[in-house]
Design a protein around this motif. Structure first.
Motif, PDB file in Angstrom:
ATOM      1  N   ALA A  88      45.683  43.750  36.887  1.00  0.00           N
ATOM      2  CA  ALA A  88      45.879  42.955  35.672  1.00  0.00           C
ATOM      3  C   ALA A  88      45.349  41.543  35.892  1.00  0.00           C
ATOM      4  CB  ALA A  88      47.353  42.932  35.289  1.00  0.00           C
ATOM      5  N   ALA A  89      45.614  40.990  37.073  1.00  0.00           N
ATOM      6  CA  ALA A  89      45.100  39.655  37.382  1.00  0.00           C
ATOM      7  C   ALA A  89      43.578  39.662  37.345  1.00  0.00           C
ATOM      8  CB  ALA A  89      45.597  39.206  38.753  1.00  0.00           C
ATOM      9  N   LEU A 177      44.645  36.218  46.278  1.00  0.00           N
ATOM     10  CA  LEU A 177      44.355  36.728  44.931  1.00  0.00           C
ATOM     11  C   LEU A 177      43.709  35.654  44.044  1.00  0.00           C
ATOM     12  CD1 LEU A 177      44.471  39.178  43.069  1.00  0.00           C
ATOM     13  CD2 LEU A 177      46.751  38.455  42.359  1.00  0.00           C
ATOM     14  N   PRO A 178      44.255  34.425  44.006  1.00  0.00           N
ATOM     15  CA  PRO A 178      43.556  33.395  43.224  1.00  0.00           C
ATOM     16  C   PRO A 178      42.119  33.186  43.700  1.00  0.00           C
ATOM     17  CG  PRO A 178      45.740  32.626  43.826  1.00  0.00           C
ATOM     18  CD  PRO A 178      45.543  33.943  44.510  1.00  0.00           C
ATOM     19  N   SER A 179      41.879  33.272  45.015  1.00  0.00           N
ATOM     20  CA  SER A 179      40.507  33.100  45.510  1.00  0.00           C
ATOM     21  C   SER A 179      39.598  34.198  44.973  1.00  0.00           C
ATOM     22  CB  SER A 179      40.472  33.136  47.040  1.00  0.00           C
ATOM     23  OG  SER A 179      41.287  32.138  47.574  1.00  0.00           O
ATOM     24  N   VAL A 180      40.070  35.445  45.060  1.00  0.00           N
ATOM     25  CA  VAL A 180      39.253  36.559  44.550  1.00  0.00           C
ATOM     26  C   VAL A 180      39.021  36.389  43.048  1.00  0.00           C
ATOM     27  CG1 VAL A 180      39.180  39.053  44.168  1.00  0.00           C
ATOM     28  CG2 VAL A 180      39.982  38.162  46.346  1.00  0.00           C
ATOM     29  N   MET A 181      40.053  35.950  42.332  1.00  0.00           N
ATOM     30  CA  MET A 181      39.907  35.757  40.887  1.00  0.00           C
ATOM     31  C   MET A 181      38.823  34.722  40.593  1.00  0.00           C
ATOM     32  SD  MET A 181      43.904  35.842  39.715  1.00  0.00           S
ATOM     33  CE  MET A 181      43.645  35.553  37.957  1.00  0.00           C
ATOM     34  N   LEU A 182      38.861  33.635  41.347  1.00  0.00           N
ATOM     35  CA  LEU A 182      37.868  32.573  41.148  1.00  0.00           C
ATOM     36  C   LEU A 182      36.453  33.110  41.362  1.00  0.00           C
ATOM     37  CD1 LEU A 182      38.123  29.411  40.698  1.00  0.00           C
ATOM     38  CD2 LEU A 182      37.399  29.254  43.079  1.00  0.00           C
TER      39      LEU A 182
END
Lengths: 313, 271
Positions: A88-89, A177-182
């Motif tokens: 979902a993220a 996870l925030p890094s991968v999202m970025l």
């Protein structure tokens, strides 16, 4: 990963027969090669996968029938739910954020930069935003794995210039996870920009001119002309990017292998682990089957909503 | 005036941010390890140092990986276009019975995650001796890509002018000749877009080639570079050399195919 170009909805189906058929018949022969290959590469493997998901199997020997056990185990498995939460993220990072940013960029490039600075400036900027999209997604992962490397990464060096502490980024459970999202936002942005700018080409310029004469601000034109006019493109981008996010594998494999501690685990990597690392083939097949169902449900929902909207207008 | 330029400047800044990763990878791929440990990754390199790239090229036999990728992607592109044309000829022009349902099948095949096929394919390909061969991967991707191609081409050929086909039939051309002499030449622009798409999509694939091409001499570029991630031999400059070698072919294709691609990426959206 390949984000497939948006497909045209099959118009052929709705189109009336052009004229009484003549010399038809016999065309089905041309479908034969595909029929054989599709059976061998898609249909049979897919059915086998569903079958395997009801068994315990290590890839060798005989599978043992379990019924729905894999599925009940799956729904009680915290890692399974984590993987879908991370998914979902990634939908946020790969579909929603790029669509929003892409809308603003495309509208600005088309309605402002293109008019005030000429179409060349707009197309150069568009090319810059699109460049990451040409990379194989695994290579994009390699680039960023190097930039975010905890020991010799450029990012930490860069942040040190501003007196910021080095971080582990992809190795840090809170930051992975925030890094991968970025990274995925960076990778995806170009796709909606290109599609939306192409969509804007077919909007009647008179609409914008009339709005401008009425003194409508850029924001109002964006909201009342741009978005409604390219609604079909918005749906296509959201759908294809959401599916791509649900299937994401390459960047996770290259960057984090689902770690640390499951912080970036996604269903596709979770099934890969069970297939090829743990030899839990039945369990892996169950994960893959659930993922398939999720993707089909999402697709059908999207098409439903889109058809509903089409009917309203 | 100020507002006019502030918009342009912020868009340009964003463009630079998007391009920085490419620049920084290139900078450090041509930097010597000594320079790296002395000056870090952010300064301009002392000089052009290509040994790192050459070293890495030889160590992973990058030429061989390029050839594998070219061979696989090129074969898939051609075969998948041929297969798509056959299907679309039957569905779009031949209007065979049940075509709506057949199209739905292709559409579903196009959305299926490869994870739901991978283990049976792995098992079956071992049974028939196609595991860890380039041919096996070519067959699989030909089918996968042609699902999309069929779907797209059927709607294009659905609008094919029937007068032309009738004229060909009057001249005595059978279905096979009409396909090759009339339909294919007239649809060439769409077919070339498809060909390029299939080539690039196959080049970019990672998951199935990772599973199927386990031996070194069969691996494609993304797989060979992907499995090296986290390898002990990969120091800072070697990592950037590997990233640059992964980036270069993709950028070269983009430059070569740019015109067709920017036209083609919108092919579906316009329809």
């Amino acid at each position: 990963m390949a984000v497939h170009a948006p497909a045209a909805r099959p118009k052929a189906a709705r189109r009336p027969e052009p004229r009484p058929r003549r010399r038809t018949g016999g065309y089905w022969v041309f479908l034969l090669p595909s029929a054989v290959l599709f059976a061998a590469v898609i249909l049979v493997p897919f059915l086998m996968n569903v079958g395997i998901s009801f068994t315990r199997w290590q890839g060798i020997g005989d599978p043992r029938w379990l019924g729905l056990d894999n599925y009940t185990r799956l729904f009680a498995d915290a890692r399974f739910w984590t993987s879908f939460r991370n998914n979902a993220a990634l939908i946020v990072a790969m579909a929603i954020v790029p669509t929003i940013i892409g809308l603003v960029l495309a509208a600005t490039l088309f309605d402002y930069v293109g008019k005030k600075f000429g179409p060349r400036t707009a197309s150069v900027l568009r090319a810059a935003y699109y460049l990451p999209q040409v990379l194989p997604v695994a290579i994009a992962g390699i680039v960023w794995g190097w930039i975010m490397h905890p020991r010799f990464g450029v990012l930490n060096e860069f942040l040190a210039l501003f007196g910021m502490e080095p971080r582990g980024w992809l190795g840090d459970p809170d930051w992975a996870l925030p890094s991968v999202m970025l990274i995925m936002v960076w990778f995806q942005i170009g796709y909606p920009v290109v599609i939306f700018m192409a969509g804007l080409q077919r909007v009647d310029p008179a609409l914008y001119e009339a709005a401008e004469m009425d003194g409508a601000s850029w924001a109002r034109r964006f909201w009342h002309i741009t978005i409604p006019q390219i609604r079909p493109e918005i749906y296509v981008v959201l759908l294809t990017c959401t599916i791509a996010a649900l299937k994401v594998f390459g960047p996770i494999f290259v960057l984090t292998r689902g770690g640390p501690g499951g912080a970036t685990l996604v269903p596709s990597y979770f099934s890969y682990q069970n297939f090829f690392e743990k030899a839990n083939v039945g369990y892996g097949a169950a994960i893959a089957t659930v993922l398939t169902l999720v993707i089909i449900v999402v697709t059908v929902l999207f098409l439903r909503v889109q058809d509903g909207e089409d009917g309203d207008s | 005036m100020i507002r006019k330029y502030s918009v342009l400047v912020s868009l340009a800044v964003l463009a630079v941010v998007m391009l920085v990763p490419f620049a920084i990878v290139t900078l450090n791929a041509v930097r010597s390890p000594a320079d790296y440990s002395a000056n870090g990754p952010l300064s301009l390199p002392d000089g052009l140092y290509l040994d790192g790239i050459i070293d890495f090229w030889n160590r992973v036999d990058f030429g061989g990986k390029l050839w594998n990728s070219l061979l696989i992607s090129g074969s898939v592109a051609v075969l998948a276009v041929v297969l798509s044309v056959f299907n679309a000829y039957a569905l779009g022009i031949g209007r065979v019975r049940g075509r709506t349902w057949i199209l739905v099948v292709f559409l579903v095949a196009n959305t299926l995650p490869q994870e739901a096929l991978v283990y049976p394919l792995y098992y079956l390909s071992k049974e028939v001796g196609l595991y860890d061969t380039r041919l096996g991967v070519i067959i699989i991707f030909t089918v996968v890509q042609s699902a999309f191609g069929t779907y797209l081409l059927s709607s294009v050929l659905g609008r094919f002018p029937h007068e032309i086909l009738e004229a060909a039939a009057l001249d005595g051309a059978g279905k096979w000749r009409a396909l090759w002499r009339v339909v294919v030449p007239i649809s060439r622009p769409t077919l070339s877009v498809l060909l390029i798409f299939f080539f690039i999509w196959t080049w970019n694939e990672f998951f199935l080639p990772l599973v199927f091409l386990i031996s070194n001499e069969n691996q494609t570029v993304p797989v060979a570079l992907g499995v090296l991630q986290g390898d002990k031999m990969m120091d800072a400059t070697m990592s950037s050399a590997s990233a640059l070698l992964g980036i270069l072919p993709a950028v070269v294709f983009f430059l070569i195919f740019q015109r067709t691609l920017t036209r083609g990426v919108t092919v579906g959206a316009i329809k």
